[in-house]
Design a protein around this motif. Structure first.
Motif, PDB file in Angstrom:
ATOM      1  N   ILE A 290       0.851  -1.194   0.000  1.00 41.08           N
ATOM      2  CA  ILE A 290       0.000   0.000   0.000  1.00 41.08           C
ATOM      3  C   ILE A 290       0.882   1.237   0.000  1.00 41.08           C
ATOM      4  O   ILE A 290       1.831   1.334   0.786  1.00 41.08           O
ATOM      5  N   GLY A 291       0.555   2.201  -0.864  1.00 41.34           N
ATOM      6  CA  GLY A 291       1.294   3.457  -0.795  1.00 41.34           C
ATOM      7  C   GLY A 291       1.369   4.197  -2.101  1.00 41.34           C
ATOM      8  O   GLY A 291       0.625   3.918  -3.057  1.00 41.34           O
ATOM      9  N   SER A 292       2.264   5.150  -2.140  1.00 41.46           N
ATOM     10  CA  SER A 292       2.529   5.934  -3.348  1.00 41.46           C
ATOM     11  C   SER A 292       3.160   5.028  -4.395  1.00 41.46           C
ATOM     12  O   SER A 292       3.624   3.919  -4.083  1.00 41.46           O
ATOM     13  N   PRO A 293       3.226   5.478  -5.647  1.00 40.22           N
ATOM     14  CA  PRO A 293       3.850   4.647  -6.680  1.00 40.22           C
ATOM     15  C   PRO A 293       5.268   4.211  -6.317  1.00 40.22           C
ATOM     16  O   PRO A 293       5.619   3.040  -6.494  1.00 40.22           O
ATOM     17  N   GLN A 294       6.084   5.128  -5.808  1.00 39.33           N
ATOM     18  CA  GLN A 294       7.455   4.765  -5.479  1.00 39.33           C
ATOM     19  C   GLN A 294       7.509   3.759  -4.335  1.00 39.33           C
ATOM     20  O   GLN A 294       8.261   2.786  -4.385  1.00 39.33           O
ATOM     21  N   ARG A 295       6.694   3.971  -3.312  1.00 37.90           N
ATOM     22  CA  ARG A 295       6.688   3.045  -2.178  1.00 37.90           C
ATOM     23  C   ARG A 295       6.243   1.654  -2.629  1.00 37.90           C
ATOM     24  O   ARG A 295       6.851   0.639  -2.241  1.00 37.90           O
ATOM     25  N   CYS A 296       5.185   1.602  -3.442  1.00 37.14           N
ATOM     26  CA  CYS A 296       4.685   0.312  -3.912  1.00 37.14           C
ATOM     27  C   CYS A 296       5.722  -0.401  -4.771  1.00 37.14           C
ATOM     28  O   CYS A 296       5.963  -1.610  -4.606  1.00 37.14           O
ATOM     29  N   MET A 297       6.347   0.328  -5.696  1.00 37.30           N
ATOM     30  CA  MET A 297       7.327  -0.312  -6.568  1.00 37.30           C
ATOM     31  C   MET A 297       8.544  -0.779  -5.786  1.00 37.30           C
ATOM     32  O   MET A 297       9.120  -1.831  -6.084  1.00 37.30           O
ATOM     33  N   ASP A 298       8.950  -0.033  -4.781  1.00 38.74           N
ATOM     34  CA  ASP A 298      10.070  -0.468  -3.945  1.00 38.74           C
ATOM     35  C   ASP A 298       9.735  -1.800  -3.269  1.00 38.74           C
ATOM     36  O   ASP A 298      10.566  -2.718  -3.219  1.00 38.74           O
ATOM     37  N   GLU A 299       8.507  -1.911  -2.752  1.00 41.09           N
ATOM     38  CA  GLU A 299       8.114  -3.145  -2.081  1.00 41.09           C
ATOM     39  C   GLU A 299       7.944  -4.283  -3.078  1.00 41.09           C
ATOM     40  O   GLU A 299       8.302  -5.436  -2.797  1.00 41.09           O
ATOM     41  N   ILE A 300       7.396  -3.978  -4.252  1.00 38.60           N
ATOM     42  CA  ILE A 300       7.250  -5.004  -5.286  1.00 38.60           C
ATOM     43  C   ILE A 300       8.622  -5.567  -5.670  1.00 38.60           C
ATOM     44  O   ILE A 300       8.810  -6.784  -5.786  1.00 38.60           O
ATOM     45  N   ARG A 301       9.592  -4.700  -5.848  1.00 40.20           N
ATOM     46  CA  ARG A 301      10.941  -5.168  -6.203  1.00 40.20           C
ATOM     47  C   ARG A 301      11.573  -5.969  -5.057  1.00 40.20           C
ATOM     48  O   ARG A 301      12.278  -6.961  -5.304  1.00 40.20           O
ATOM     49  N   THR A 302      11.314  -5.564  -3.829  1.00 36.43           N
ATOM     50  CA  THR A 302      11.833  -6.312  -2.685  1.00 36.43           C
ATOM     51  C   THR A 302      11.235  -7.715  -2.639  1.00 36.43           C
ATOM     52  O   THR A 302      11.944  -8.714  -2.424  1.00 36.43           O
ATOM     53  N   LEU A 303       9.921  -7.820  -2.844  1.00 35.46           N
ATOM     54  CA  LEU A 303       9.266  -9.121  -2.846  1.00 35.46           C
ATOM     55  C   LEU A 303       9.743  -9.975  -4.015  1.00 35.46           C
ATOM     56  O   LEU A 303       9.999 -11.178  -3.858  1.00 35.46           O
ATOM     57  N   ALA A 304       9.863  -9.357  -5.194  1.00 30.42           N
ATOM     58  CA  ALA A 304      10.320 -10.106  -6.370  1.00 30.42           C
ATOM     59  C   ALA A 304      11.717 -10.665  -6.137  1.00 30.42           C
ATOM     60  O   ALA A 304      12.019 -11.802  -6.508  1.00 30.42           O
ATOM     61  N   SER A 305      12.575  -9.882  -5.500  1.00 39.63           N
ATOM     62  CA  SER A 305      13.928 -10.343  -5.205  1.00 39.63           C
ATOM     63  C   SER A 305      13.909 -11.469  -4.182  1.00 39.63           C
ATOM     64  O   SER A 305      14.603 -12.484  -4.332  1.00 39.63           O
ATOM     65  N   ALA A 306      13.101 -11.310  -3.135  1.00 39.18           N
ATOM     66  CA  ALA A 306      13.036 -12.333  -2.086  1.00 39.18           C
ATOM     67  C   ALA A 306      12.517 -13.656  -2.632  1.00 39.18           C
ATOM     68  O   ALA A 306      12.982 -14.733  -2.223  1.00 39.18           O
ATOM     69  N   TYR A 328      -3.753   0.977 -10.915  1.00 41.98           N
ATOM     70  CA  TYR A 328      -3.015   0.311 -11.995  1.00 41.98           C
ATOM     71  C   TYR A 328      -2.318   1.320 -12.903  1.00 41.98           C
ATOM     72  O   TYR A 328      -1.203   1.074 -13.391  1.00 41.98           O
ATOM     73  N   ARG A 329      -2.936   2.445 -13.116  1.00 39.37           N
ATOM     74  CA  ARG A 329      -2.331   3.484 -13.967  1.00 39.37           C
ATOM     75  C   ARG A 329      -1.050   4.042 -13.328  1.00 39.37           C
ATOM     76  O   ARG A 329      -0.022   4.200 -13.989  1.00 39.37           O
ATOM     77  N   LEU A 330      -1.109   4.323 -12.049  1.00 38.77           N
ATOM     78  CA  LEU A 330       0.054   4.875 -11.355  1.00 38.77           C
ATOM     79  C   LEU A 330       1.226   3.895 -11.348  1.00 38.77           C
ATOM     80  O   LEU A 330       2.379   4.279 -11.557  1.00 38.77           O
ATOM     81  N   LEU A 331       0.952   2.618 -11.134  1.00 37.58           N
ATOM     82  CA  LEU A 331       2.020   1.638 -11.080  1.00 37.58           C
ATOM     83  C   LEU A 331       2.628   1.396 -12.462  1.00 37.58           C
ATOM     84  O   LEU A 331       3.843   1.211 -12.592  1.00 37.58           O
ATOM     85  N   ALA A 332       1.802   1.421 -13.487  1.00 34.83           N
ATOM     86  CA  ALA A 332       2.323   1.242 -14.845  1.00 34.83           C
ATOM     87  C   ALA A 332       3.278   2.369 -15.195  1.00 34.83           C
ATOM     88  O   ALA A 332       4.256   2.172 -15.940  1.00 34.83           O
ATOM     89  N   GLY A 333       3.057   3.548 -14.653  1.00 33.31           N
ATOM     90  CA  GLY A 333       3.927   4.682 -14.912  1.00 33.31           C
ATOM     91  C   GLY A 333       5.304   4.548 -14.306  1.00 33.31           C
ATOM     92  O   GLY A 333       6.218   5.314 -14.639  1.00 33.31           O
ATOM     93  N   MET A 334       5.489   3.557 -13.399  1.00 35.35           N
ATOM     94  CA  MET A 334       6.785   3.359 -12.759  1.00 35.35           C
ATOM     95  C   MET A 334       7.687   2.408 -13.536  1.00 35.35           C
ATOM     96  O   MET A 334       8.852   2.250 -13.201  1.00 35.35           O
ATOM     97  N   LEU A 335       7.135   1.745 -14.534  1.00 35.54           N
ATOM     98  CA  LEU A 335       7.931   0.760 -15.280  1.00 35.54           C
ATOM     99  C   LEU A 335       8.824   1.441 -16.315  1.00 35.54           C
ATOM    100  O   LEU A 335       8.502   2.489 -16.832  1.00 35.54           O
TER     101      LEU A 335
END
Length: 335
Positions: A290-306, A328-335
């Protein structure tokens, strides 16, 4: 790590629209995600649910594939314990024929609904509660991929006249119970962390890999991690919006059935909960991203790595359709 983002859509009955519109909102979101560059779009199966409006993934997969152009479309998943493997194979080979190289067939062991619904789906017989699931999954693979052994009474059956193309076969799991079976049978594996984050651990994929190798399958199976994720412009807004989904899960664990509450209603309801209920709410919330786009993407990358996994699927349940599309729009903008 290069991350692919995908979608698992439970077709929530948004409070912002009439209940009848829920399946149409899935189509609206699918069109958006196709434009945004998401890799895969799966639809879930639920029965006798007031919150989720898709009891027929085989129908919804075709509808979503018809309004999208690029994404892979599939089921996340078909609850195989209710159905004949042969009929499921027929439905999804037809879909793969109509939409070549785009169809996934994900299957799961869970009932996806109430005990009464399971009995109705099995009528006039009795539900087997997943006891035959390994046999069903093996038979489904045989119908679609490598054929059934000669001693099987159904080995001569054809699914379609040319018996191809074949959808990608995936198995769903949440706490490791299906990982070994998926590896043994050569299914790809999707871990549903959004269901049981406490018991969804990275070593589940290690068990899967070990069984895959032991069975002698070539290459390596595909992996996906599915998480609950709600993104908004700020962390504070995201936490408010996420309250709807968190409270629904808390209520379900307590045996309560009521329509989705607005974020503001959840905020007020939280203050009325006992200390132990608030602690349970907080614990459920901690299992979400849960969070802003940057916070969510940071956690997504952490989980993907783990989890050593390059594809992460997002499950986003909100009171309004607009909040879900914005996430979904906000997260797609982080890729």
């Amino acid at each position: 790590m290069n991350i692919r983002l995908s979608v698992v859509d439970q077709s929530p009955v948004h409070g912002s629209h009439s209940k009848q519109q829920a399946p149409h909102l899935t189509l609206e979101l699918a069109r958006l995600c196709d434009e945004l560059g998401y890799h895969r779009y799966w639809v879930a199966e639920h029965h006798d649910s007031q919150h989720f409006a898709n009891p027929c993934p085989e129908i919804m997969v075709g509808a979503v594939a018809a309004v999208t152009r690029r994404m892979r479309i599939g089921s996340g998943g078909v609850m195989l314990s209710h159905y004949s493997p042969y009929k499921v194979a027929e439905c999804f080979r037809m879909l793969a024929t109509l939409y070549p190289d785009r169809i996934d067939l994900g299957v799961g062991r869970a009932p996806g609904g109430t005990g009464l619904a399971s009995r109705a789906l099995a009528f006039p017989y009795s539900p087997h509660h997943g006891d035959l699931y390994p046999q069903q999954a093996q038979m489904l693979s045989g119908f679609l991929r490598d054929g059934l052994p000669d001693q099987n009474p159904f080995h001569s059956l054809r699914v379609m006249p040319d018996n191809e193309p074949t959808p990608e076969l995936w198995m769903l799991g949440s706490s490791g119970g299906s990982a070994g079976l998926a590896g043994h049978l050569g299914y790809n594996l999707a871990l549903a962390r959004f269901i049981d984050p406490d018991n969804c651990k990275p070593d589940i994929f290690a068990e899967y890999d070990a069984q895959w190798r032991e069975a002698g399958h070539e290459g390596k199976g595909n992996r996906m991690l599915a998480i609950a994720c709600i993104c908004a412009d700020s962390d504070e807004e995201a936490r408010l919006v996420a309250g709807t989904a968190v409270y629904r899960k808390l209520a379900a664990q307590s045996g309560l059935r009521e329509d989705f509450l607005t974020p503001e209603q959840v905020r007020d309801r939280y203050q009325q909960l006992s200390k132990s209920q608030q602690a349970m709410f907080d614990h459920i919330e901690a299992g979400y991203t849960i969070g802003s786009p940057q916070r969510c993407m940071d956690e997504i990358r952490t989980l993907a790595s783990a989890f050593d996994c390059q594809e992460v699927a997002l499950v986003t349940v909100t009171w309004s359709q607009q909040a879900r599309m914005d996430s979904y729009r906000l997260l797609a903008g982080m890729l």
